[in-house]
Design a protein around this motif. Structure first.
Motif, PDB file in Angstrom:
ATOM      1  N   ILE A   1       6.173  -8.379  14.723  1.00 21.42           N
ATOM      2  CA  ILE A   1       4.907  -8.345  14.781  1.00 21.42           C
ATOM      3  C   ILE A   1       4.834  -6.968  16.354  1.00 21.42           C
ATOM      4  CG2 ILE A   1       2.493  -9.498  16.095  1.00 21.42           C
ATOM      5  CD1 ILE A   1       4.139 -12.146  14.641  1.00 21.42           C
ATOM      6  N   ARG A   2       5.659  -7.875  17.387  1.00 26.52           N
ATOM      7  CA  ARG A   2       5.911  -6.004  18.176  1.00 26.52           C
ATOM      8  C   ARG A   2       7.030  -5.856  18.648  1.00 26.52           C
ATOM      9  NH1 ARG A   2       2.017  -8.811  22.702  1.00 26.52           N
ATOM     10  NH2 ARG A   2       3.242 -10.581  23.624  1.00 26.52           N
ATOM     11  N   GLY A   3       7.170  -5.390  20.000  1.00 25.81           N
ATOM     12  CA  GLY A   3       8.087  -5.274  20.436  1.00 25.81           C
ATOM     13  C   GLY A   3       9.739  -5.108  19.865  1.00 25.81           C
ATOM     14  N   ASP A   4      11.475  -5.199  20.398  1.00 25.96           N
ATOM     15  CA  ASP A   4      11.969  -5.260  19.420  1.00 25.96           C
ATOM     16  C   ASP A   4      12.776  -6.210  19.388  1.00 25.96           C
ATOM     17  OD1 ASP A   4      12.407  -2.224  19.688  1.00 25.96           O
ATOM     18  OD2 ASP A   4      12.584  -2.847  21.852  1.00 25.96           O
ATOM     19  N   TYR A   5      12.976  -6.789  18.316  1.00 27.90           N
ATOM     20  CA  TYR A   5      14.592  -7.652  17.657  1.00 27.90           C
ATOM     21  C   TYR A   5      15.430  -7.502  18.399  1.00 27.90           C
ATOM     22  CZ  TYR A   5      16.734 -11.675  15.002  1.00 27.90           C
ATOM     23  OH  TYR A   5      17.343 -12.822  14.632  1.00 27.90           O
ATOM     24  N   ASP A   6      16.636  -8.750  19.137  1.00 26.67           N
ATOM     25  CA  ASP A   6      17.683  -8.843  19.532  1.00 26.67           C
ATOM     26  C   ASP A   6      18.711  -8.316  19.486  1.00 26.67           C
ATOM     27  OD1 ASP A   6      17.002 -11.330  19.413  1.00 26.67           O
ATOM     28  OD2 ASP A   6      19.122 -11.965  20.252  1.00 26.67           O
ATOM     29  N   ALA A   7      18.507  -8.758  17.803  1.00 25.80           N
ATOM     30  CA  ALA A   7      20.399  -8.778  16.976  1.00 25.80           C
ATOM     31  C   ALA A   7      19.917  -7.128  16.309  1.00 25.80           C
ATOM     32  CB  ALA A   7      20.006 -10.267  15.831  1.00 25.80           C
ATOM     33  N   LYS A   8      19.384  -6.517  16.065  1.00 24.43           N
ATOM     34  CA  LYS A   8      18.787  -5.691  14.978  1.00 24.43           C
ATOM     35  C   LYS A   8      18.192  -4.009  16.638  1.00 24.43           C
ATOM     36  CE  LYS A   8      19.274  -6.907  11.320  1.00 24.43           C
ATOM     37  NZ  LYS A   8      20.308  -7.900  11.307  1.00 24.43           N
ATOM     38  N   LYS A   9      18.748  -3.169  15.947  1.00 26.57           N
ATOM     39  CA  LYS A   9      18.052  -1.845  16.544  1.00 26.57           C
ATOM     40  C   LYS A   9      16.906  -1.355  15.960  1.00 26.57           C
ATOM     41  CE  LYS A   9      21.306  -1.942  20.192  1.00 26.57           C
ATOM     42  NZ  LYS A   9      21.082  -2.390  21.500  1.00 26.57           N
ATOM     43  N   GLY A  10      15.742  -0.878  17.000  1.00 28.24           N
ATOM     44  CA  GLY A  10      14.523  -0.328  16.569  1.00 28.24           C
ATOM     45  C   GLY A  10      15.095   1.300  16.062  1.00 28.24           C
ATOM     46  N   GLY A  11      14.179   1.845  16.444  1.00 25.05           N
ATOM     47  CA  GLY A  11      13.641   3.365  15.840  1.00 25.05           C
ATOM     48  C   GLY A  11      14.023   3.237  14.672  1.00 25.05           C
ATOM     49  N   LYS A  12      13.942   4.814  14.290  1.00 19.83           N
ATOM     50  CA  LYS A  12      14.013   5.646  13.075  1.00 19.83           C
ATOM     51  C   LYS A  12      14.791   4.580  11.679  1.00 19.83           C
ATOM     52  CE  LYS A  12      13.674   9.633   9.945  1.00 19.83           C
ATOM     53  NZ  LYS A  12      12.667   9.347   9.244  1.00 19.83           N
ATOM     54  N   GLY A  13      14.717   4.501  10.681  1.00 17.71           N
ATOM     55  CA  GLY A  13      15.427   3.965  10.137  1.00 17.71           C
ATOM     56  C   GLY A  13      15.973   2.349  10.865  1.00 17.71           C
TER      57      GLY A  13
ATOM     58  N   PRO B   1      24.033  -9.266  13.122  1.00 21.58           N
ATOM     59  CA  PRO B   1      23.681  -8.467  14.388  1.00 21.58           C
ATOM     60  C   PRO B   1      24.120  -7.245  13.293  1.00 21.58           C
ATOM     61  CG  PRO B   1      24.655 -10.053  15.050  1.00 21.58           C
ATOM     62  CD  PRO B   1      24.624 -10.547  14.056  1.00 21.58           C
ATOM     63  N   ASP B   2      23.297  -6.386  13.306  1.00 24.54           N
ATOM     64  CA  ASP B   2      23.636  -4.698  13.437  1.00 24.54           C
ATOM     65  C   ASP B   2      24.644  -4.795  14.470  1.00 24.54           C
ATOM     66  OD1 ASP B   2      22.803  -3.663  15.532  1.00 24.54           O
ATOM     67  OD2 ASP B   2      20.847  -3.188  14.196  1.00 24.54           O
ATOM     68  N   VAL B   3      26.097  -3.317  14.063  1.00 26.52           N
ATOM     69  CA  VAL B   3      26.771  -2.773  14.670  1.00 26.52           C
ATOM     70  C   VAL B   3      26.841  -2.621  15.930  1.00 26.52           C
ATOM     71  CG1 VAL B   3      26.796  -0.214  14.328  1.00 26.52           C
ATOM     72  CG2 VAL B   3      29.185  -1.002  15.061  1.00 26.52           C
ATOM     73  N   ASP B   4      25.738  -2.280  16.491  1.00 25.71           N
ATOM     74  CA  ASP B   4      25.309  -1.667  17.810  1.00 25.71           C
ATOM     75  C   ASP B   4      24.971  -2.901  18.822  1.00 25.71           C
ATOM     76  OD1 ASP B   4      25.828   1.118  17.210  1.00 25.71           O
ATOM     77  OD2 ASP B   4      23.623   1.759  17.223  1.00 25.71           O
ATOM     78  N   SER B   5      24.231  -3.965  17.996  1.00 23.52           N
ATOM     79  CA  SER B   5      24.220  -5.056  18.227  1.00 23.52           C
ATOM     80  C   SER B   5      24.556  -5.806  18.913  1.00 23.52           C
ATOM     81  CB  SER B   5      22.650  -5.501  17.588  1.00 23.52           C
ATOM     82  OG  SER B   5      21.449  -5.279  17.806  1.00 23.52           O
ATOM     83  N   TYR B   6      25.973  -5.762  17.987  1.00 28.02           N
ATOM     84  CA  TYR B   6      27.359  -6.559  17.259  1.00 28.02           C
ATOM     85  C   TYR B   6      28.394  -6.819  19.062  1.00 28.02           C
ATOM     86  CZ  TYR B   6      31.097  -9.336  17.368  1.00 28.02           C
ATOM     87  OH  TYR B   6      32.683 -10.052  17.783  1.00 28.02           O
ATOM     88  N   GLU B   7      28.562  -4.965  18.935  1.00 28.85           N
ATOM     89  CA  GLU B   7      29.055  -4.345  20.573  1.00 28.85           C
ATOM     90  C   GLU B   7      28.320  -4.763  21.655  1.00 28.85           C
ATOM     91  OE1 GLU B   7      32.283  -3.909  19.724  1.00 28.85           O
ATOM     92  OE2 GLU B   7      32.391  -3.838  17.824  1.00 28.85           O
ATOM     93  N   GLY B   8      27.255  -4.898  21.725  1.00 27.90           N
ATOM     94  CA  GLY B   8      26.481  -5.031  22.897  1.00 27.90           C
ATOM     95  C   GLY B   8      26.303  -6.119  23.394  1.00 27.90           C
ATOM     96  N   ALA B   9      26.473  -7.297  22.775  1.00 26.00           N
ATOM     97  CA  ALA B   9      26.341  -8.880  23.141  1.00 26.00           C
ATOM     98  C   ALA B   9      27.810  -8.922  23.657  1.00 26.00           C
ATOM     99  CB  ALA B   9      25.668  -9.842  21.862  1.00 26.00           C
ATOM    100  N   ARG B  10      28.547  -8.671  22.796  1.00 26.34           N
ATOM    101  CA  ARG B  10      30.697  -8.392  22.505  1.00 26.34           C
ATOM    102  C   ARG B  10      30.932  -8.562  23.802  1.00 26.34           C
ATOM    103  NH1 ARG B  10      35.749  -7.222  21.348  1.00 26.34           N
ATOM    104  NH2 ARG B  10      36.571  -9.032  20.417  1.00 26.34           N
ATOM    105  N   ASN B  11      30.303  -7.439  24.557  1.00 23.30           N
ATOM    106  CA  ASN B  11      30.597  -6.933  25.686  1.00 23.30           C
ATOM    107  C   ASN B  11      29.326  -7.579  26.946  1.00 23.30           C
ATOM    108  OD1 ASN B  11      33.620  -5.523  24.705  1.00 23.30           O
ATOM    109  ND2 ASN B  11      31.914  -4.139  24.156  1.00 23.30           N
ATOM    110  N   ALA B  12      28.570  -7.715  26.873  1.00 23.64           N
ATOM    111  CA  ALA B  12      27.463  -7.852  28.108  1.00 23.64           C
ATOM    112  C   ALA B  12      28.620  -8.812  28.995  1.00 23.64           C
ATOM    113  CB  ALA B  12      26.279  -8.669  27.134  1.00 23.64           C
TER     114      ALA B  12
END
Length: 458
Positions: free
Chosen positions: A361-373, A391-402
């Protein structure tokens, strides 16, 4: 904050509660006292029963309302087939017979706005399962409208109960039973058979819709959660009676023509009558349209470790005949605090016996990156039965190392899911004609997933 701050302010009064037996009258004395169908109803009105379930359905499931109106709904010439407004709606059962059932993960870019379409002509069947003629299954739609429905026009579906999720724009919905103002971050449900009209008071609108052919939407059971939580019954809002007076001395000699369009087995039929369909002066019952502010959802989650099943975020559920399994659930992922210790906090990687259709509906989803594509507002994804996702790879790596400290995610965001026990097929419009499928979705999301394996050889 347990309420959404809407830019477009509310303008109607409502009755609050879910599944309640309401009564409302626009003119004092319009409701009969102590009976439903007197020989001569008050004020010269007609009594008309609207049954949403079989007469003999168990009392806790029985849905009906009594309408007191200037002329009964049957007073119209015969319906005639109407042309299909697009290649997915209005073609009868053909789109359902041609559904494509594929195991691939699918994601769509935001669907086009349609400046020349009204709500009906801008309603596109995207995916579905089952058959409305036997009241089994469900359908997923997207809608885009650039103009209001005509002032003397109404629409209804005999196929099922429709849940609307606006993503942009405001829906000013006139129903037989009164008005509903529905804005992004609100949802509404229109029961099977209720006639309505969609106006756009703030310009073009776009969103998603879920129609269930069997049963109806109910609040999920709370079990050990207790007596409150998730979507609370008091926060649902139903309309109060409102009517127009536009008719002649008989049903067939009024001064104006009104067009009523029916969706019947995904085909459209149309009749023209000489009196307004919005002439219900009073009504009472428990079968009516309603709306809900998603900002009032009481989100519940883990305060120790591990991410709970997403069912904990269920707003409404349309149960199947098998307890605990739904024809469809409506689930949201609103702003929430994450505090789990030693926990991968976004949704985990998953294969599911259920189908998962998601929208934003709005904003960003924490398990998927936004932007083009990426996964962005107005777009969607479908992970069908047993199709792996997560999760996509960037979301996974970000959460794994957060750093694992208390964090609020989803501020200013809200994703949702239509989850179904059925295998959803996708229409030709959804796969080809709309031209919004992200062909590189899988590679973009998971092609770069890293190997972290540190074990020895077997």
């Amino acid at each position: 904050m347990p309420i959404t701050n809407f830019d477009f302010k509310e303008k109607y009064q409502y009755q609050n509660g879910f599944g309640c037996y309401f009564e409302t009258e626009a003119v004092p004395g319009a409701l009969p006292i102590g009976q439903n169908s007197p020989q001569k109803p008050p004020l010269g009105l007609y009594a008309e029963k609207l049954s949403g379930t079989a007469f003999t359905a168990p009392r806790h499931e029985n849905k009906q309302s009594w309408l007191y109106r200037i002329l009964p709904a049957c007073t119209h010439p015969p319906f005639a087939p109407a042309p299909a407004p697009n290649e997915s709606l209005g073609l009868g059962g053909e789109p359902f017979r041609r559904l494509r059932h594929i195991p691939n993960q699918l994601r769509w870019d935001p669907f086009d706005r349609e400046p020349d379409a009204d709500f009906v002509s801008g309603l596109h069947l995207l995916a579905g399962a089952g058959d409305p003629t036997v009241k089994q299954g469900c359908a997923v739609y997207v809608f885009a409208a650039g103009r209001s429905m005509a002032e003397r026009e109404a629409f209804y579906s005999a196929d099922g109960e429709l849940l609307l999720v606006p993503q942009e724009g405001v829906l000013d919905i006139r129903t037989e039973m009164g008005w509903l103002l529905v804005r992004p971050m609100e949802i509404c449900v229109i029961p099977r058979g209720v006639r309505y009209q969609v106006r756009l008071p703030a310009g073009p609108a776009r969103g998603y819709a879920l129609e269930v052919f069997q049963g109806r939407f109910v609040l999920p059971e709370l079990g050990p959660i207790g007596s409150n939580g998730l979507a609370n019954a008091r926060d649902f809002q139903a309309p109060v009676a409102s009517f127009d007076e536009d008719c002649g001395a008989t049903a067939s000699d009024g001064p104006n023509e009104y067009v009523v369009t029916a969706k019947f087995n995904n085909a459209l039929f149309r009749t023209t009558q000489r009196h307004t369909p919005f002439d219900v002066v009073a009504w009472h019952g428990n079968y009516y349209p309603y709306k809900y502010d998603l900002g009032r959802f009481n989100t519940i989650g883990s305060i120790s470790f591990d991410h709970p099943d997403p069912s904990i975020f269920t707003v409404l559920s349309a149960p199947s005949d098998h307890p605990g399994t739904s024809v469809a659930d409506f689930v949201i992922f609103p702003p929430r605090w994450l505090v789990g210790e030693d926990t991968f906090r976004p949704p985990w990687y998953h294969r599911n016996t259920m189908s998962e259709f998601m929208g934003l509906i709005r904003g960003d989803y924490d398990a998927k990156k936004g932007g083009k594509g990426g996964f962005v507002p107005g777009g969607a994804s479908l992970h069908n039965v047993m199709s792996g996702h997560g999760p996509d790879v960037d979301s996974y790596e970000g959460a794994r190392n957060a750093e694992l400290k208390p964090a609020k995610v989803g501020e200013g965001s809200c994703a949702f899911m239509f989850e179904s026990s059925l295998m959803l097929g996708v229409t030709d419009w959804g796969l080809k004609t709309c031209q919004k499928v992200q062909e590189t979705y899988s590679e973009h999301s998971w092609g770069g997933v890293k190997v972290h394996w540190k074990g020895g050889s077997a």
